[in-house]
Design an enzyme around this catalytic site. Structure first.
Site, PDB file in Angstrom:
ATOM      1  N   GLU A  80      34.313  42.754  29.551  1.00  0.00           N
ATOM      2  CA  GLU A  80      35.246  43.385  30.366  1.00  0.00           C
ATOM      3  C   GLU A  80      35.824  44.392  29.836  1.00  0.00           C
ATOM      4  O   GLU A  80      36.469  44.393  28.661  1.00  0.00           O
ATOM      5  CB  GLU A  80      36.141  41.998  30.894  1.00  0.00           C
ATOM      6  N   CYS A 147      40.129  34.107  34.072  1.00  0.00           N
ATOM      7  CA  CYS A 147      39.603  34.976  32.899  1.00  0.00           C
ATOM      8  C   CYS A 147      40.303  36.318  32.937  1.00  0.00           C
ATOM      9  O   CYS A 147      40.734  36.515  31.772  1.00  0.00           O
ATOM     10  CB  CYS A 147      37.993  35.213  33.463  1.00  0.00           C
ATOM     11  N   HIS A 171      32.090  37.927  30.287  1.00  0.00           N
ATOM     12  CA  HIS A 171      31.820  37.104  31.328  1.00  0.00           C
ATOM     13  C   HIS A 171      30.127  36.937  31.204  1.00  0.00           C
ATOM     14  O   HIS A 171      29.556  37.818  30.969  1.00  0.00           O
ATOM     15  CB  HIS A 171      32.043  37.632  32.799  1.00  0.00           C
TER      16      HIS A 171
END
Ligand code: PCA
Length: 208
Positions: A80, A147, A171
């Site tokens: 991310e 998250c 992820h």
């Protein structure tokens, strides 16, 4: 020796398992040269996910914090790029967190920065995995569920405390057992997910 804190999550919503729980239990047996590894499983709870991780950061004082979560529907390992200052369960966490909290348009840190970039080398991580034959791609949104909250809060904490700690979030796809009744959904075997995370840790331990 690099101190790395690696976290995963418990299952949530209608999921019976979370592949990141399995990765963490496998990681407890890893012995990677040059890495002092601590692992933990975080609760899927807005108000607790980051505070539990931050408590551990205060005790362990890691050089690197890498958090893992599952993104059902994704087909690749996705580092991310950014965490954003929002809690909203309209997307992947429609039913709220594991305590039933269902925020809409709520700031994580009222008055905090809108977004915070991961301080891990997301481009390098994605390229490394692709070169190892593992599907990977930078993701430009971690969502607005737990998250994203974890990523944002840890980066915000590190900034406020002026720490040198690097932090980021990855992820992973669903594991095959999670989608056996939905064969059209993408999945990735836990063995490959484990290999990917191990490669990433080795890469991070050598990267400054
Ligand atoms: N994935 C969820 C929360 C826990 C997890 O593994 C998310 O993407 O926010």
């Amino acid at each position: 020796m690099k101190k790395i804190l690696l976290s995963g999550f418990e299952p949530f919503g209608n999921l019976d398992t979370n592949p990141t729980t399995a990765i963490i239990s496998r990681a407890e047996d890893w012995d990677i040269e040059g890495i002092n590894l601590e692992t933990m499983i975080l609760p899927v709870v807005y108000n607790e996910c980051a505070s539990r991780l931050i408590e551990k950061i205060e005790l362990f004082k890691p050089d690197i914090v890498l958090s893992l979560g599952v993104a059902v529907g994704r087909s690749a390992i996705t580092p991310e790029r950014i965490g954003i200052n929002i809690q909203d369960t309209a997307g992947e966490g429609k039913t709220g967190d594991n305590r039933g909290d269902q925020p809409r348009d709520r700031f994580i840190n009222d008055g905090g920065p809108d977004g915070l970039f991961s301080t891990l080398p997301v481009r390098g991580i994605a390229e490394l995995l692709v070169s190892e034959g593992i599907p990977a791609q930078i993701s430009n949104t971690a969502g607005t569920y737990i998250c994203n909250n974890t990523l944002y809060s840890v980066l915000d904490y590190i900034n406020r405390e002026n720490l040198d700690t690097k932090a980021g979030f990855i992820h992973v796809p669903a594991s095959p057992d999670m989608v056996r009744k939905q064969p059209q959904m993408p999945s990735m075997a836990i063995d490959i997910q484990e290999k990917a995370i191990k490669h990433i840790l080795e890469f991070l331990s050598k990267n400054d």
